[in-house]
Design a protein around this motif. Structure first.
Motif, mmCIF file in Angstrom:
data_model
loop_
_atom_site.group_PDB
_atom_site.id
_atom_site.type_symbol
_atom_site.label_atom_id
_atom_site.label_comp_id
_atom_site.label_asym_id
_atom_site.label_seq_id
_atom_site.Cartn_x
_atom_site.Cartn_y
_atom_site.Cartn_z
ATOM 1 N N ALA A 1 0.828 -1.203 0.000
ATOM 2 C CA ALA A 1 0.000 0.000 0.000
ATOM 3 C C ALA A 1 0.866 1.259 0.000
ATOM 4 C CB ALA A 1 -0.930 -0.005 1.206
ATOM 5 N N LYS A 2 1.964 1.234 0.761
ATOM 6 C CA LYS A 2 2.862 2.389 0.815
ATOM 7 C C LYS A 2 3.518 2.621 -0.539
ATOM 8 C CE LYS A 2 6.743 2.026 3.112
ATOM 9 N NZ LYS A 2 7.687 1.961 4.262
ATOM 10 N N ARG B 1 2.076 6.432 -7.130
ATOM 11 C CA ARG B 1 1.051 7.263 -7.758
ATOM 12 C C ARG B 1 1.402 8.749 -7.620
ATOM 13 N NH1 ARG B 1 -3.683 4.703 -9.227
ATOM 14 N NH2 ARG B 1 -3.915 2.560 -8.504
ATOM 15 N N GLN B 2 1.997 9.137 -6.500
ATOM 16 C CA GLN B 2 2.415 10.518 -6.315
ATOM 17 C C GLN B 2 3.588 10.866 -7.233
ATOM 18 O OE1 GLN B 2 2.677 11.959 -2.149
ATOM 19 N NE2 GLN B 2 1.727 10.009 -1.580
ATOM 20 N N VAL B 3 4.469 9.888 -7.464
ATOM 21 C CA VAL B 3 5.565 10.091 -8.416
ATOM 22 C C VAL B 3 4.988 10.398 -9.797
ATOM 23 C CG1 VAL B 3 7.402 8.910 -9.701
ATOM 24 C CG2 VAL B 3 7.300 8.736 -7.210
ATOM 25 N N GLU B 4 3.997 9.591 -10.205
ATOM 26 C CA GLU B 4 3.370 9.824 -11.516
ATOM 27 C C GLU B 4 2.731 11.201 -11.588
ATOM 28 O OE1 GLU B 4 1.988 5.455 -13.067
ATOM 29 O OE2 GLU B 4 0.893 6.298 -11.343
ATOM 30 N N GLU B 5 2.068 11.612 -10.502
ATOM 31 C CA GLU B 5 1.425 12.927 -10.468
ATOM 32 C C GLU B 5 2.465 14.043 -10.602
ATOM 33 O OE1 GLU B 5 -0.850 13.229 -6.911
ATOM 34 O OE2 GLU B 5 -2.250 11.617 -7.470
ATOM 35 N N ALA C 1 11.561 12.889 -3.486
ATOM 36 C CA ALA C 1 10.807 14.089 -3.120
ATOM 37 C C ALA C 1 9.516 13.715 -2.399
ATOM 38 C CB ALA C 1 10.495 14.909 -4.379
ATOM 39 N N VAL C 2 8.864 12.660 -2.864
ATOM 40 C CA VAL C 2 7.641 12.179 -2.206
ATOM 41 C C VAL C 2 7.963 11.726 -0.787
ATOM 42 C CG1 VAL C 2 5.917 10.326 -2.213
ATOM 43 C CG2 VAL C 2 6.442 11.546 -4.333
ATOM 44 N N LYS C 3 9.065 11.000 -0.614
ATOM 45 C CA LYS C 3 9.447 10.530 0.714
ATOM 46 C C LYS C 3 9.743 11.688 1.658
ATOM 47 C CE LYS C 3 12.256 7.047 1.171
ATOM 48 N NZ LYS C 3 13.432 6.163 1.022
ATOM 49 N N ARG C 4 10.432 12.704 1.133
ATOM 50 C CA ARG C 4 10.740 13.880 1.962
ATOM 51 C C ARG C 4 9.469 14.616 2.372
ATOM 52 N NH1 ARG C 4 15.034 14.380 -1.813
ATOM 53 N NH2 ARG C 4 13.844 15.918 -3.006
ATOM 54 N N ALA C 5 8.523 14.701 1.441
ATOM 55 C CA ALA C 5 7.252 15.361 1.748
ATOM 56 C C ALA C 5 6.484 14.603 2.824
ATOM 57 C CB ALA C 5 6.412 15.476 0.474
ATOM 58 N N GLU C 6 6.506 13.279 2.743
ATOM 59 C CA GLU C 6 5.828 12.454 3.768
ATOM 60 C C GLU C 6 6.491 12.642 5.125
ATOM 61 O OE1 GLU C 6 5.654 8.376 2.625
ATOM 62 O OE2 GLU C 6 4.050 8.692 1.150
#
Length: 278
Positions: free
Chosen positions: A235-236, A242-246, A269-274
């Motif tokens: 799930a993670k 999906r956020q990478v694609e966005e 970048a997604v990981k840093r945002a999380e």
């Protein structure tokens, strides 16, 4: 009159209605062509899928979805019972009687004078009762009992690995602590590395299986459900990908053609945002 009577009455009425719906669906003259074509084996995969959909709704804490998924899962039981009744094997009444008897026999501290005061004691009593049932079955089949009896082959592989390990541990075949399992994982990983360049796919398959089995063993020692942990990891990954694609599409980039380096940048970048949000 007991307060539970209306609920019991409603449940019985709705169960009768579901049984009638199932019988209608299987009616040879006016039933549904798809339902009429099914047999025990053909709907097994549907049953498994419905069980996973129940688990998914629970994982998401989605009670609105769960009520529907539980209904879908119950329909599978009714489907089997209807086919069995048609063939003269058993009926839904027999299914209900069977589970009622089993639950009463396995909970003597609730339905008789036996005293069991803790959850751990109940777990032990439950397992002892099931072990006695398995021993009785083995005797009926004319073979010696095994600690691994009753661990069915159709379970998901991680779940079955966990159950096999727990059964073996009950008779003393187990690592003493998690540190020993970590060492075993490192050993198995080294064996996978050694086979990477060998070209022997069969041996690599075997060593990778050993590694997964050892990782499952570590999860068991840490009292973590390996199947659940992997489901959450899936799930993670899905959420992040999906956020990478966005992010890539927001830059007018086609994810399929963005390239690994750019996708890796977006992933980080997604990981840093999380991390900032947690």
């Amino acid at each position: 009159m007991p307060e539970t009577t209306p609920a019991i009455s409603d449940s019985a009425r709705e169960l009768d209605r579901l049984l009638a719906i199932m019988a209608r669906l299987r009616d040879p003259k006016s039933g549904c062509p798809w339902d009429l074509e099914q047999d025990f084996r053909s709907i097994v995969q549907h049953t498994i899928e419905e069980a996973y959909e129940v688990a998914d709704a629970i994982e998401k804490d989605d009670m609105a979805a769960l009520v529907g998924e539980l209904g879908d899962f119950m329909f599978q039981v009714v489907f089997y019972a209807q086919m069995a009744r048609e063939a003269g094997h058993f009926s839904m009444v027999d299914v209900l009687k069977s589970i009622n008897i089993k639950m009463i026999e396995r909970h003597p501290h609730v339905f008789s004078s036996v005293e069991i005061n803790t959850a751990s004691a109940q777990t032990l009593a439950w397992e002892n009762h099931k072990a006695a049932e398995r021993a009785k079955q083995a005797a009926a089949e004319g073979r010696p009992p095994s600690a691994l009896d009753g661990v069915i082959g159709g379970l998901p592989a991680l779940t079955r690995a966990d159950k096999l390990q727990k059964r073996a541990a009950r008779i003393g075949f187990d690592w003493r602590h998690a540190g020993e399992v970590v060492a075993k994982i490192e050993e198995e990983l080294a064996e996978v590395r050694a086979e990477l360049g060998s070209g022997d796919r069969g041996k690599l398959d075997e060593e990778l299986g050993d590694l997964l089995f050892a990782v499952t063993n570590l999860a068991r020692h840490l009292e973590i459900d390996a199947e659940g942990a992997l489901r959450r990891a899936n799930a993670k990954f899905e959420r992040r990908f999906r956020q990478v694609e966005e992010r890539l599409r927001a830059e007018n980039l086609d994810p399929a053609n963005a390239g690994l380096d750019r996708m890796e940048e977006a992933w980080n970048a997604v990981k840093r945002a999380e991390a900032r949000e947690s």
